[in-house]
Design an enzyme around this catalytic site. Structure first.
Site, PDB file in Angstrom:
ATOM      1  N   GLU A 124      91.289  26.502 -50.840  1.00  0.00           N
ATOM      2  CA  GLU A 124      92.497  27.266 -50.528  1.00  0.00           C
ATOM      3  C   GLU A 124      93.096  26.909 -49.174  1.00  0.00           C
ATOM      4  O   GLU A 124      94.243  27.260 -48.897  1.00  0.00           O
ATOM      5  CB  GLU A 124      92.186  28.743 -50.587  1.00  0.00           C
ATOM      6  CG  GLU A 124      91.239  29.192 -49.503  1.00  0.00           C
ATOM      7  CD  GLU A 124      90.790  30.631 -49.709  1.00  0.00           C
ATOM      8  OE1 GLU A 124      90.499  30.983 -50.859  1.00  0.00           O
ATOM      9  OE2 GLU A 124      90.753  31.371 -48.743  1.00  0.00           O
ATOM     10  N   ARG A 126      95.331  31.276 -54.456  1.00  0.00           N
ATOM     11  CA  ARG A 126      94.645  30.216 -53.710  1.00  0.00           C
ATOM     12  C   ARG A 126      94.389  30.669 -52.279  1.00  0.00           C
ATOM     13  O   ARG A 126      94.796  30.021 -51.310  1.00  0.00           O
ATOM     14  CB  ARG A 126      95.481  28.948 -53.724  1.00  0.00           C
ATOM     15  CG  ARG A 126      94.616  27.706 -53.507  1.00  0.00           C
ATOM     16  CD  ARG A 126      95.353  26.458 -53.834  1.00  0.00           C
ATOM     17  NE  ARG A 126      94.479  25.311 -53.724  1.00  0.00           N
ATOM     18  CZ  ARG A 126      94.710  24.164 -54.313  1.00  0.00           C
ATOM     19  NH1 ARG A 126      95.757  24.019 -55.072  1.00  0.00           N
ATOM     20  NH2 ARG A 126      93.901  23.148 -54.164  1.00  0.00           N
ATOM     21  N   CYS A 127      93.685  31.770 -52.193  1.00  0.00           N
ATOM     22  CA  CYS A 127      93.619  32.469 -50.923  1.00  0.00           C
ATOM     23  C   CYS A 127      92.442  33.417 -50.974  1.00  0.00           C
ATOM     24  O   CYS A 127      92.085  33.906 -52.023  1.00  0.00           O
ATOM     25  CB  CYS A 127      94.938  33.213 -50.783  1.00  0.00           C
ATOM     26  SG  CYS A 127      94.941  34.707 -49.850  1.00  0.00           S
ATOM     27  N   GLN A 144      88.610  33.587 -64.669  1.00  0.00           N
ATOM     28  CA  GLN A 144      88.026  33.006 -63.456  1.00  0.00           C
ATOM     29  C   GLN A 144      86.681  33.651 -63.109  1.00  0.00           C
ATOM     30  O   GLN A 144      85.958  33.145 -62.258  1.00  0.00           O
ATOM     31  CB  GLN A 144      88.993  33.161 -62.273  1.00  0.00           C
ATOM     32  CG  GLN A 144      90.200  32.246 -62.371  1.00  0.00           C
ATOM     33  CD  GLN A 144      91.124  32.345 -61.178  1.00  0.00           C
ATOM     34  OE1 GLN A 144      92.291  32.644 -61.341  1.00  0.00           O
ATOM     35  NE2 GLN A 144      90.628  32.070 -59.973  1.00  0.00           N
TER      36      GLN A 144
END
Ligand code: CDP
Length: 805
Positions: A759, A383-384, A236
């Site tokens: 997110e 996702r944060c 990522q």
């Protein structure tokens, strides 16, 4: 229609720029099975690596015998910590300032830990080799409970024994990692002591896992002739990986090329550096052949990057009318065997200090204690944005608990405590400056859309019916108003391993008026190739269809910090707009020269520069692009290129109002999601269709987390949920139907006013689902129960409340 006679609106529509629900250009290859993922990469002579993993959660490694494994046909080598030690690679630095064993060095600290790395001609031989490695263990006492770990005499990290200073300050105990404090403790305690009402609760956000469909993997290929290492992987943050590989391997950074090909979901799982990457690089250097390593599902769920696992003790103070006066939170954070959290350096508990949420809370205090246990390391932002999810869950549960204590409607309690529109930019008690918001408008729109008052009436009737024995189903209304903090981040605040968290975009306009833009981010399914082209289309007046977006190759893309925590739009999206503006500024000079007027006498009009007051005199961007390559323009270099490295002045603060209506069967514990309404405000909307897709995906993850998904261990540290039979991943069968909505409150500091959104639905939906469960049982005295609210746990709540008769 001919260009010359098209209206500005028609020309604008033709660009497919911002605000257009442009279809995802990526889907042409994804829907035809033509994606190119790590496991699709096949190189000549490629070998395969696989790990021997520990069956124990805590044990001394007495011996490792590789003799039988080396006899397995196809096995080429077996690496152990002893082999990596002379290279100084048996331990590696973590993103959180700790260090982590690459291969077990004397002991293991969690089940599934990497003990030896088998290199073989194919993956089947590697798996057979793994079976044949004999490891003798001597079991040690296991600590899976962070509270117990802080009291225990058992030393988990013997390598740190006697060290009273950690990466984030003093350590209070041999299993303690750090204490992080924010806010004013004394003032908050004084407010609590003098408050009309104080509600107190322990809010646990259980351990879960990002579980992307594609697991982590890489192909390391060392070319001994050129001295160049090429590392394909599910990264990522490809540039950060390149720097980390250079630092720990000693290979000069220009000799390392990191490529992230297509990635099948990341959600934070693919941010960190894993033992598989290090061992594959070493194996390629040693063998001179490319080496592939790809996790299987159990490897992924057991060893790479868990999320959450925060025990949050909260106290919230209010007047008897419901005005919140103070918030206190102490969090015990279970980090597993190594502190491998992926947080900016200065934030050992990520952005947990956004836990005052959407509310104007004048006084607050937060303390977080990080603890070692015999569980897998990680602590990634699933996702944060670095623990904002835990923070949002905490405050949204505390609001509900306070509403019970005050005997108030939870929607009204929120309304009277929201930060008002005129208070932005808003300085929070825990240090953040919220950029913009209009919470009351969003809240009123949400309540009206679901028919809140009618729902409450229906719920009251249902309760009567339940009490009269006419139904066995209760109805819950789950409310949430969340505030996010995304776009890490200003370099002055945010770095990872010393790398400032800016991002970048480089644009080249080709002579015929099409373009390529390269960014430091990397899409894992978010549709960047579609949406970044839309930003550029609006900024430079070239159709999005004529712009190629490229990410993920460190030899070609400008340096960037990657994609996680919804930072792509706030940071790289801003870099894209700024680079586009540099292109436009040069195009303006070229246009003025071609039109033989002063630079200030032309103005930009959708896809061209027009002489002010003479609309018939213009040069289109295509004409300007061509001229930049074929004419000698005095004072200007040929070509039309620009690069922008963008350091955001602040984070962006998207927000949302989510409402879940749920029926719960008290006898079976089963739930039915009757309605899920999601209103998101992410400022300027680039692609409404992609935003909707992001909301559907994130809310489905939130549904899984709230209603069934967990990483669970038994007391021996055995992982109980390491397959998709046990770890709940919703299919279309379980996934609720979502109703999406929006308001638009642009970010005042972002060049196009956009905030992140990816997110938000994961952050916002979990408390909405959870609050619905709690709300259903509120009339029977339930104030708090821990997620996930699977059928068994809901059934148990009903039993414990005496509802089974
Ligand atoms: O960093 P990540 O890509 O995961 O998250 P994001 O910046 O929130 O963007 C997710 C997707 O939503 C991207 O394709 C964005 O371009 C799109 N998006 C949008 O269309 N409008 C916004 N205001 C924010 C994001």
């Amino acid at each position: 229609m001919k260009d010359e006679v098209a209206t500005p609106e028609e020309r604008s529509a033709g660009l497919k720029g911002m605000g257009c629900s442009r279809k995802r250009v990526e889907d042409v290859r994804f829907t035809q099975g033509r994606g190119n993922y790590v496991d699709d990469i096949k190189l000549d002579g490629m070998l395969f690596g696989d790990f021997v993993r520990s069956p124990y959660a805590h044990a001394r490694v007495v011996s490792i015998n590789t003799e039988e494994a080396m006899k397995v046909p196809g096995v080429i080598a077996v690496l152990t910590a002893a082999d990596l030690e002379p290279l100084g690679l048996h331990w590696m630095p973590t993103l959180a300032g700790d260090k982590q064993m690459v291969l077990a060095d004397g002991k293991v600290l969690f089940q599934g830990q990497e003990v030896a790395y088998v290199i073989a001609k194919d993956r089947y031989a590697a798996a057979d080799g793994v079976e044949a490695v004999e490891v003798e263990y001597d079991e040690l006492p296991v600590l899976t409970d962070p509270f117990e770990a802080l009291k225990s005499d058992v030393v988990l990290r013997e390598d740190l024994e006697g060290q009273t200073e950690g990466a984030h300050g003093p350590r209070k105990h041999h299993n303690h990692i750090f204490t992080w404090e924010q806010g004013d403790k004394d003032a908050t305690e004084a407010v609590l002591a003098g408050a009309d009402v104080v509600a107190e609760e322990m809010v646990y956000y259980h351990r879960t896992h990002p579980c992307p469909l594609e697991t982590c993997g890489c192909v390391a290929s060392m070319d001994k002739v050129t001295g160049k290492l090429t590392l394909h992987g599910t990264f990522q943050a490809p540039h950060a990986i390149r720097t980390v590989v250079s630092l720990i391997s000693g290979i000069a950074e220009h000799n390392i090329r990191v490529i992230s090909p297509d990635i099948g979901g990341g959600f934070g799982n693919k941010v960190g550096a894993y033992a598989g990457y290090v061992c594959s690089v070493v194996a390629s250097i040693v063998t001179g052949k490319p080496v592939k390593w790809v996790e299987n599902r159990m490897d992924n769920l057991m060893s790479t990057a868990f999320a959450r696992d925060y025990w949050m003790q909260g106290k919230i103070a209010a007047t008897k009318e419901g005005k919140i006066t103070g918030l206190w939170c102490h969090t015990t954070a279970d980090h597993g065997g190594f502190d491998a959290c992926a947080d900016p350096t200065k934030f050992p508990a990520g952005f947990m200090n956004i836990c005052t949420g959407s509310y104007d809370i004048p006084t607050a205090y937060l303390a977080v204690d990080g603890v070692y246990t015999n569980k897998a390391p990680g602590g990634v932002a699933y996702r944060c944005s670095f623990r904002v999810t835990e923070a949002a869950y905490f405050i949204e549960r505390m609001i509900e608990v306070l509403a019970i204590k005050l005997n108030m409607d939870a929607a009204e309690l929120r309304r009277i405590n929201f930060i008002r529109k005129d208070q932005f930019p808003y300085q929070s008690a825990l240090g953040w400056e919220y950029d913009s918001g209009d919470y009351h408008t969003a809240w009123d729109k949400a309540l009206a859309a679901v028919g809140y008052d009618d729902l409450r009436r229906e719920q009251a009737q249902r309760l009567e019916d339940f009490k009269a024995g006419k139904t066995r189903k209760l109805m819950g209304i789950g409310l949430t108003h969340f505030t996010e903090i995304v776009g890490a981040g200003p370099v002055k605040n945010c770095d990872i391993l010393g790398l400032g968290m800016f991002d970048s975009c480089e644009i080249r306009i080709h002579p015929t008026g099409s373009a390529i833009a390269r960014l430091g981010t990397i899409s894992q399914g978010q549709g960047h190739a579609t949406t970044f082209a839309q930003i550029l289309a609006s900024e430079i007046g070239i159709s999005a269809d004529d712009i190629t977006i490229e990410e993920g190759d460190t030899d070609t893309a400008p340096y960037g910090l990657g994609t996680y925590g919804s930072r792509s739009t706030p940071v790289a999206g801003a870099a894209t707009a700024m680079a586009g503006r540099k292109i436009r500024a040069k195009a303006q000079m070229i246009a003025a020269y071609l039109l033989e007027v002063h630079d200030d006498d032309v103005e930009f009009d959708v896809d061209r520069f027009v002489v002010k007051g003479a609309p018939d005199r213009f040069k289109t961007m295509k004409e300007i692009a061509f001229a930049s390559y074929n004419q000698a323009i005095p004072g200007l270099e040929p070509g039309l290129e620009a690069v922008s490295y963008y350091d955001p002045p602040n984070m962006t603060y998207p927000f949302g109002a989510y409402i879940c209506v749920m029926d719960l069967d008290v006898d079976t514990g089963e739930h039915e999601i009757r309605k899920f309404y999601a209103l998101d405000d992410c400022g300027t909307r680039i692609n409404p269709m992609i935003i909707e897709g992001q909301v559907h995906g994130g809310a489905t993850e939130g549904y899984a987390i709230a209603m069934g998904q967990e990483i669970a261990y038994d007391d021996m540290g055995n992982h109980k949920t390491a397959t998709l039979m046990d770890f709940f991943l919703p299919t279309s069968w379980e996934t609720p139907t979502y109703e999406t909505d929006f308001t638009i409150t642009p970010s005042p500091h972002h060049p196009i006013g956009a905030k992140g959104v990816g997110e938000s639905p994961n952050v916002g939906s979990v408390p909405a689902f959870s609050n619905a469960v709690h709300d259903a049982f509120r009339p029977f005295g339930l104030t708090q129960s821990h997620m996930p609210h699977d059928h068994w746990r809901v059934w148990r709540i009903a039993r414990d409340l005496g509802l089974h008769g």
